[in-house]
Motif scaffolding. Structure first.
Motif, PDB file in Angstrom:
ATOM      1  N   ALA A 225      37.368  70.517  53.451  1.00 54.67           N
ATOM      2  CA  ALA A 225      37.070  70.413  54.877  1.00 54.67           C
ATOM      3  C   ALA A 225      37.541  69.061  55.426  1.00 54.67           C
ATOM      4  N   TYR A 226      37.239  67.996  54.705  1.00 61.31           N
ATOM      5  CA  TYR A 226      37.639  66.669  55.170  1.00 61.31           C
ATOM      6  C   TYR A 226      39.157  66.507  55.113  1.00 61.31           C
ATOM      7  N   ASP A 227      39.782  67.138  54.124  1.00 60.89           N
ATOM      8  CA  ASP A 227      41.229  67.025  53.964  1.00 60.89           C
ATOM      9  C   ASP A 227      41.973  67.561  55.186  1.00 60.89           C
ATOM     10  N   ARG A 228      41.413  68.585  55.843  1.00 60.09           N
ATOM     11  CA  ARG A 228      42.089  69.125  57.029  1.00 60.09           C
ATOM     12  C   ARG A 228      42.149  68.067  58.135  1.00 60.09           C
ATOM     13  N   TRP A 229      41.039  67.368  58.341  1.00 60.96           N
ATOM     14  CA  TRP A 229      41.000  66.287  59.327  1.00 60.96           C
ATOM     15  C   TRP A 229      41.945  65.156  58.925  1.00 60.96           C
ATOM     16  N   PHE A 230      41.896  64.770  57.641  1.00 61.66           N
ATOM     17  CA  PHE A 230      42.752  63.685  57.170  1.00 61.66           C
ATOM     18  C   PHE A 230      44.230  64.042  57.340  1.00 61.66           C
ATOM     19  N   ARG A 231      44.595  65.275  56.973  1.00 61.89           N
ATOM     20  CA  ARG A 231      46.000  65.684  57.093  1.00 61.89           C
ATOM     21  C   ARG A 231      46.465  65.695  58.544  1.00 61.89           C
ATOM     22  N   THR A 232      45.586  66.067  59.460  1.00 62.94           N
ATOM     23  CA  THR A 232      45.963  66.054  60.870  1.00 62.94           C
ATOM     24  C   THR A 232      46.272  64.638  61.331  1.00 62.94           C
ATOM     25  N   VAL A 233      45.426  63.683  60.946  1.00 57.79           N
ATOM     26  CA  VAL A 233      45.684  62.277  61.291  1.00 57.79           C
ATOM     27  C   VAL A 233      46.972  61.800  60.622  1.00 57.79           C
ATOM     28  N   ALA A 234      47.127  62.103  59.339  1.00 56.48           N
ATOM     29  CA  ALA A 234      48.315  61.644  58.599  1.00 56.48           C
ATOM     30  C   ALA A 234      49.593  62.231  59.163  1.00 56.48           C
ATOM     31  N   MET A 235      49.570  63.510  59.549  1.00 56.64           N
ATOM     32  CA  MET A 235      50.751  64.141  60.142  1.00 56.64           C
ATOM     33  C   MET A 235      51.148  63.436  61.430  1.00 56.64           C
ATOM     34  N   THR A 236      50.159  63.107  62.250  1.00 59.47           N
ATOM     35  CA  THR A 236      50.444  62.423  63.513  1.00 59.47           C
ATOM     36  C   THR A 236      51.028  61.045  63.255  1.00 59.47           C
ATOM     37  N   LEU A 237      50.446  60.329  62.289  1.00 60.47           N
ATOM     38  CA  LEU A 237      50.948  58.998  61.967  1.00 60.47           C
ATOM     39  C   LEU A 237      52.351  59.049  61.362  1.00 60.47           C
ATOM     40  N   ALA A 238      52.607  60.052  60.525  1.00 61.26           N
ATOM     41  CA  ALA A 238      53.929  60.181  59.911  1.00 61.26           C
ATOM     42  C   ALA A 238      55.001  60.458  60.959  1.00 61.26           C
ATOM     43  N   GLU A 239      54.666  61.282  61.935  1.00 61.65           N
ATOM     44  CA  GLU A 239      55.645  61.566  62.996  1.00 61.65           C
ATOM     45  C   GLU A 239      55.922  60.314  63.812  1.00 61.65           C
ATOM     46  N   THR A 243      59.564  57.862  64.169  1.00 61.16           N
ATOM     47  CA  THR A 243      60.222  57.482  65.416  1.00 61.16           C
ATOM     48  C   THR A 243      60.091  55.995  65.718  1.00 61.16           C
ATOM     49  N   GLY A 244      59.475  55.241  64.783  1.00 58.64           N
ATOM     50  CA  GLY A 244      59.352  53.800  64.960  1.00 58.64           C
ATOM     51  C   GLY A 244      58.174  53.367  65.805  1.00 58.64           C
ATOM     52  N   VAL A 245      57.301  54.301  66.189  1.00 60.33           N
ATOM     53  CA  VAL A 245      56.148  53.952  67.015  1.00 60.33           C
ATOM     54  C   VAL A 245      55.024  53.368  66.163  1.00 60.33           C
ATOM     55  N   PHE A 246      54.827  53.938  64.953  1.00 58.90           N
ATOM     56  CA  PHE A 246      53.745  53.512  64.064  1.00 58.90           C
ATOM     57  C   PHE A 246      54.302  52.807  62.835  1.00 58.90           C
ATOM     58  N   VAL A 247      53.419  52.117  62.132  1.00 52.56           N
ATOM     59  CA  VAL A 247      53.804  51.440  60.896  1.00 52.56           C
ATOM     60  C   VAL A 247      54.275  52.475  59.867  1.00 52.56           C
ATOM     61  N   PRO A 248      55.117  52.060  58.912  1.00 50.47           N
ATOM     62  CA  PRO A 248      55.725  53.034  57.998  1.00 50.47           C
ATOM     63  C   PRO A 248      54.756  53.757  57.070  1.00 50.47           C
ATOM     64  N   ASP A 249      53.747  53.095  56.552  1.00 50.30           N
ATOM     65  CA  ASP A 249      52.874  53.702  55.544  1.00 50.30           C
ATOM     66  C   ASP A 249      51.783  54.530  56.212  1.00 50.30           C
ATOM     67  N   ALA A 250      52.131  55.794  56.538  1.00 50.59           N
ATOM     68  CA  ALA A 250      51.200  56.656  57.267  1.00 50.59           C
ATOM     69  C   ALA A 250      49.961  56.980  56.429  1.00 50.59           C
ATOM     70  N   ASP A 252      48.394  55.168  54.094  1.00 52.57           N
ATOM     71  CA  ASP A 252      47.450  54.055  54.064  1.00 52.57           C
ATOM     72  C   ASP A 252      46.770  53.883  55.421  1.00 52.57           C
ATOM     73  N   ALA A 253      47.546  54.014  56.487  1.00 57.44           N
ATOM     74  CA  ALA A 253      46.972  53.891  57.827  1.00 57.44           C
ATOM     75  C   ALA A 253      45.965  55.004  58.091  1.00 57.44           C
ATOM     76  N   ALA A 254      46.265  56.205  57.615  1.00 53.52           N
ATOM     77  CA  ALA A 254      45.345  57.332  57.810  1.00 53.52           C
ATOM     78  C   ALA A 254      44.032  57.103  57.074  1.00 53.52           C
ATOM     79  N   ARG A 255      44.098  56.557  55.862  1.00 52.32           N
ATOM     80  CA  ARG A 255      42.870  56.290  55.102  1.00 52.32           C
ATOM     81  C   ARG A 255      41.986  55.272  55.816  1.00 52.32           C
ATOM     82  N   ARG A 256      42.610  54.219  56.320  1.00 54.30           N
ATOM     83  CA  ARG A 256      41.820  53.186  56.993  1.00 54.30           C
ATOM     84  C   ARG A 256      41.270  53.683  58.327  1.00 54.30           C
ATOM     85  N   LEU A 257      42.077  54.424  59.069  1.00 50.47           N
ATOM     86  CA  LEU A 257      41.640  54.903  60.373  1.00 50.47           C
ATOM     87  C   LEU A 257      40.523  55.935  60.241  1.00 50.47           C
TER      88      LEU A 257
END
Length: 305
Positions: A225-239, A243-250, A252-257
């Protein structure tokens, strides 16, 4: 180049799927409009393809018909990659719902789940008795045991219901937001414990966290259940990273966020002095500006702010 006919074709497809659901379940337009809280004239225009269904309307239609917003929009779950699809133990299995009449919203199982979800969220898993759920659902304790043989299964189903609510809400709201930064801010906003519905979702989550800490049998469902939420955040960060909008390590950023969202949300739900939904929103926006946005994007944001 974007085909200008594409949005109209997509609206027509959604209208066709909703019309098919009305026919499948025996709804009249008047009863369906009342069930989803929509003016009958607006429903008629939307069904005819002359008006686009709003995001909150799609969520209500999905709830009433037992579909998901993704299937309403795209014909299947996972057709678009802006919201992660529930998988594993968190994916709600299709269950028969006896007692659902033509043009009716829920049968016995659906009424039991709705009642149990609200009672557990409002009063706590260990305080809710089978008799309480039966009374709220307008059924018998025997019916509760038939559909949910143990109280533990009620809590598991309540968490799956949480996952479904969040999935539908995110698909409906995020589908048309192209900019990753804007989409991330909206995604975070959709998860804040703001209002009765979201507070109940957070209550269920917090109770499942506590149960998972002491009951290994519940952890697989919690992880999925939690993985679905985490993957949604990670997918957004990876995209955004691509495109250069977010830091490269999606990752790590997803875990902290997500960890920050969890901690701040628990403080708000516990009514910790000095906390509020508004402060939580501001803290998360500040973290995104400081730790998620790439340096050029921070500069542009400051200059344009």
């Amino acid at each position: 180049m974007t085909d200008p006919r594409a949005p109209r074709a997509a609206d027509d497809a959604v209208a066709g799927r909703v019309r098919a659901l009305l026919e499948r379940d025996g709804w009249t337009q008047r009863r369906f409009a009342a069930a989803v809280g929509l003016e009958e004239t607006k429903l008629s225009k939307s069904l005819a393809g002359r008006r686009r269904f709003a995001a909150d309307e799609l969520v209500r239609i999905a709830d009433v018909t037992g579909e998901t917003v993704a299937r309403l929009l795209h014909g299947r779950d996972g057709a678009r990659a802006r919201t992660a699809v529930p998988t594993g133990a968190a994916a709600a299995a299709a269950e028969p719902d006896p007692g659902r009449e033509p043009g009716g919203t829920h049968g016995t199982r659906g009424r039991i789940l709705d009642a149990a979800w609200e009672l557990i969220a409002d009063h706590g898993y260990h305080r809710v008795r089978t008799a309480d759920v039966a009374r709220a659902a307008g059924t018998s304790p025997a019916a509760i045991h038939y559909h949910f043989p143990t109280r533990s299964e009620l809590l598991d189903s309540a968490l799956r219901h949480n996952v479904r609510l969040a999935f539908d809400r995110q698909v409906a709201e995020l589908d048309t937001i192209a900019d990753p930064h804007d989409r991330l801010l909206r995604l975070i906003d959709l998860q804040l414990p703001d209002g009765a519905l979201l507070e109940r979702e957070w209550s269920i989550w917090i109770q499942v966290w506590a149960e998972s800490a002491i009951d290994p049998a519940r952890r697989e469902l919690y992880w999925d259940a939690y993985d679905r939420w985490f993957r949604t955040v990670a997918m957004t960060l990876a995209e955004g990273a691509a495109t250069g909008v977010f830091v490269p390590d999606a990752g790590d950023a997803a875990r902290r966020l997500t960890a920050l969202v969890d901690g701040l949300g628990i403080q708000v739900m516990a009514r910790t002095p000095g906390t509020s939904v508004a402060q939580m929103r501001a803290d998360l926006a500040a973290f995104i500006d400081r730790a998620v946005l790439a340096a050029p994007a921070r500069t542009d944001r400051t200059e344009n702010g």
